[in-house]
Scaffold this motif. Structure first.
Motif, PDB file in Angstrom:
ATOM      1  N   ASP A  72       0.856  -1.182   0.000  1.00  0.00           N
ATOM      2  CA  ASP A  72       0.000   0.000   0.000  1.00  0.00           C
ATOM      3  C   ASP A  72       0.899   1.243   0.000  1.00  0.00           C
ATOM      4  O   ASP A  72       1.642   1.477   0.952  1.00  0.00           O
ATOM      5  N   THR A  97      -3.485   1.535   5.814  1.00  0.00           N
ATOM      6  CA  THR A  97      -2.436   0.508   5.752  1.00  0.00           C
ATOM      7  C   THR A  97      -1.240   1.003   4.926  1.00  0.00           C
ATOM      8  O   THR A  97      -0.505   0.201   4.352  1.00  0.00           O
ATOM      9  N   VAL A 144      -0.108  -5.504   2.018  1.00  0.00           N
ATOM     10  CA  VAL A 144      -1.514  -5.818   2.302  1.00  0.00           C
ATOM     11  C   VAL A 144      -1.955  -7.149   1.697  1.00  0.00           C
ATOM     12  O   VAL A 144      -3.001  -7.674   2.052  1.00  0.00           O
ATOM     13  N   ARG A 187      -5.762  -5.030  -5.640  1.00  0.00           N
ATOM     14  CA  ARG A 187      -5.271  -5.327  -4.297  1.00  0.00           C
ATOM     15  C   ARG A 187      -5.281  -6.821  -3.989  1.00  0.00           C
ATOM     16  O   ARG A 187      -4.758  -7.233  -2.953  1.00  0.00           O
TER      17      ARG A 187
END
Ligand code: FES
Lengths: 115, 467
Positions: free
Chosen positions: B64, B71, B76, B129
């Protein structure tokens, strides 16, 4: 195929794996199977990379016994081979063996040349 | 599986590259990348366990890098590889701005090779992500082409992917290039065999029909570690190869000599008009400027990093220029001195006369071991670099290669790498360490990891090429 090679069907050797700063494990290594595979089958993880004898990540040191490399151990120089270094990813036991193993052994091969 | 959607046929290419009707990946020009890109929010970083006693596969970390996120500066997500022992190293996109004419093609898949295993992973980043492994090319399929040790990944403007391969199937010479098709399957060897012996990095400049490749060594030479005996035996590279990009043949070989030992990262400037570029000769610690001199390419050393005396060393410590990159606006060259511990920023507005603009110390043998007060110790030096598209944020990690780390920074195996960041002012030519940013690869569930190459989802200064 198992059985094609009479030797591999019959012979297996006891191999002692002495982890530096760690436990000592004992495995049975069939003569036709690499030490790395034999260890893996018994749930013991040894370090490895290329699996072709080129990279030296799996480097171990033969303390006792006899083994053959099934293809040229290209990652090892003459001086390493003379000092007993071997490559478990391509090594076949030819007698009961004792090996110094673990990730640290690889770093014996070369040191900082300027320090 | 292909990122080339129906209707994605390439438009006819003319010498005047047509930017109208741009519906493909990336940006129409380097300046457009600077203007139109958003600041990066996540970084993809190679994380490694190979060659340590941590019994876990290597991974791609999702870091991140969004300062407004809770975060910020944390890993992550970790995309674990299916096998141990890969040594993830360099990686690249299925498509970049060179395919901006390919309507329907997207920059969505990362090609992630295992340097030691010769296994090639394809990761789908549709969910930025939470990327997922989509396809794996097993080493045996690679060895069938008598190649191993995949390194640099660049896309080819037609949807294909080219990977530099450093060895033959035994980890010996010669290396070559492996092409993947748009379905991420092996298409075959790209060049006629025998064009080169050693290989490493490459960059192409399609408008000039040129590609330049560099040289490390045979995998069996560099894999186990750095041995001076191999330098004496000429087992390390010192040449650049200038290729006819369309034909895949070497047109010229430049011997850089003693001053050019181990030429690694190779970067052309981003402007598609430019025939200038740089390569870092790691062992000699020199930066070479290469350029089209009219009838042939030439390469001259333009930056010489002096070796430095150190109380604990018998010999002066070389800088070891292990990575370099050019900012998207082609105004600055950044490089790392992995053994010294500094990152340098040079003004290259006059490409043959780089001018030192700024220098920053963090870790290494001469920099502060705690570059950020109150934060963990940094045990390596600055190594792989990545710059934001707008040129305002420079990031780096500290690991070079597992076996070489063990020689020069043995503590990195136990303490893990870090990722650091500097804020860059391209107007004033300055860098300053961001004291709020440190990604600790030493603090992960499976154990301390090494960190290597960095990429952004929307392209970066070391991937994007323009036609
Ligand atoms: S794993 Fe590479 S030499 Fe054994």
């Amino acid at each position: 195929m198992p059985g094609d090679d009479p030797e591999s069907a019959i012979e297996s050797y006891s191999v002692e794996l002495r982890f530096r700063d760690g436990p000592t494990e004992r495995i049975e290594a069939p003569a036709g199977e690499t030490i790395l595979d034999a260890a893996e089958e018994e749930g013991i993880s040894l370090p490895f990379g290329c699996l072709t004898g080129a990279c030296g990540t799996c480097t171990a040191r033969l303390l006792e016994g006899d083994l053959d490399h099934k293809r040229p151990p290209r990652a090892l120089k003459e001086r390493h081979r003379e000092a007993g270094y071997v490559l478990p990813c391509i090594a076949l036991a030819r007698s009961p063996c004792v090996l110094d193993v673990g990730a640290e052994v690889q770093s014996d091969l070369v040191s900082n040349p300027w320090k | 599986m292909s990122d080339a959607r129906p209707g994605g046929d390439p438009v006819d290419r003319t010498d005047e590259h047509d930017h109208t009707g741009h519906g493909g990946p990336g940006y129409t020009t380097p300046q457009a990348a600077i203007e139109q890109s958003e600041p990066e929010k996540v970084a993809y970083v190679m994380g490694l366990y190979v060659g340590t006693d941590v019994d876990a596969p290597d991974f791609m970390g999702v870091v991140d890098v969004d300062p407004s996120s809770e975060t910020y500066s944390e890993i992550v997500d970790r995309v674990e590889m299916p096998n141990r022992g890969d040594e993830l190293h360099h990686f690249g996109w299925n498509a970049c701005s060179s395919s901006c004419h390919m309507d329907g093609l997207e920059r969505q898949h990362l090609i992630v090779p295992g340097q030691r295993s010769s296994r090639i992973h394809v990761i789908d980043t549709a969910d930025r992500r939470n990327p997922e492994i989509e396809n794996v090319i097993e080493p045996e399929e690679v060895f069938e082409h008598d190649l191993s040790a995949p390194h640099t990944v660049h896309c080819i403007p037609n949807g294909e992917i080219l990977i530099s391969m450093l060895g033959d199937e035994d980890g010996d010479l010669p290396g070559g290039f492996l092409a993947l098709d748009e379905n991420f399957e092996i298409d075959g060897r790209w060049e006629p065999p025998g064009e080169i012996e050693m290989n490493y990095d490459f960059w192409y400049q399609p408008r000039h029909n040129v590609m330049i490749s560099s040289e490390w060594a045979a995998p069996r030479t560099y894999y186990p570690g750095f041995d001076l005996e191999d330098v004496e035996a000429d087992n390390y590279g010192q040449r650049l190869h200038v290729w006819d990009w369309e034909a895949g043949t070497v047109e010229q070989t430049l011997d850089l000599g003693e001053e050019g030992l181990i030429p690694l990262e190779t970067r052309f400037l981003h402007s598609p008009e430019s025939t200038h570029g740089y390569v870092g000769a790691a062992l000699s610690s020199n930066v070479f400027h290469f350029y089209d001199a009219g009838t042939e390419y030439r390469a001259d050393p333009v930056i010489d990093v002096e070796a430095r005396e150190h109380d604990d060393w018998d010999m002066p410590v070389p800088g070891l220029v292990t990575d370099l990159l050019v900012s998207m606006d082609d105004r600055y060259l950044f490089f790392s001195n992995w053994l010294h511990g500094d990152v340098r920023m040079y003004d290259i507005s006059d490409p043959s006369n780089p001018r030192l603009a700024d220098q920053l110390w963090a870790g290494g043998n001469f920099g502060p071991s705690h570059p950020i007060e109150g934060e963990r110790e940094v045990v390596g030096g600055p190594q792989m670099l990545q710059l934001s598209l707008d040129g305002e944020r420079l990031y780096w990690t500290t690991s070079l290669f597992s076996s070489w780390d063990n020689q020069f920074y043995p503590d990195e195996a136990e303490k893990g790498s870090v990722m650091l960041k500097a804020d860059v002012d391209p107007r004033r030519g300055t860098m300053s360490l961001d004291e709020d940013f440190l990604v600790d690869f030493g603090d992960l569930p499976a154990g301390p990891a090494r960190g290597h190459e960095i990429r952004w989802p929307d392209g970066d200064c070391t991937s994007d090429v323009w036609q």
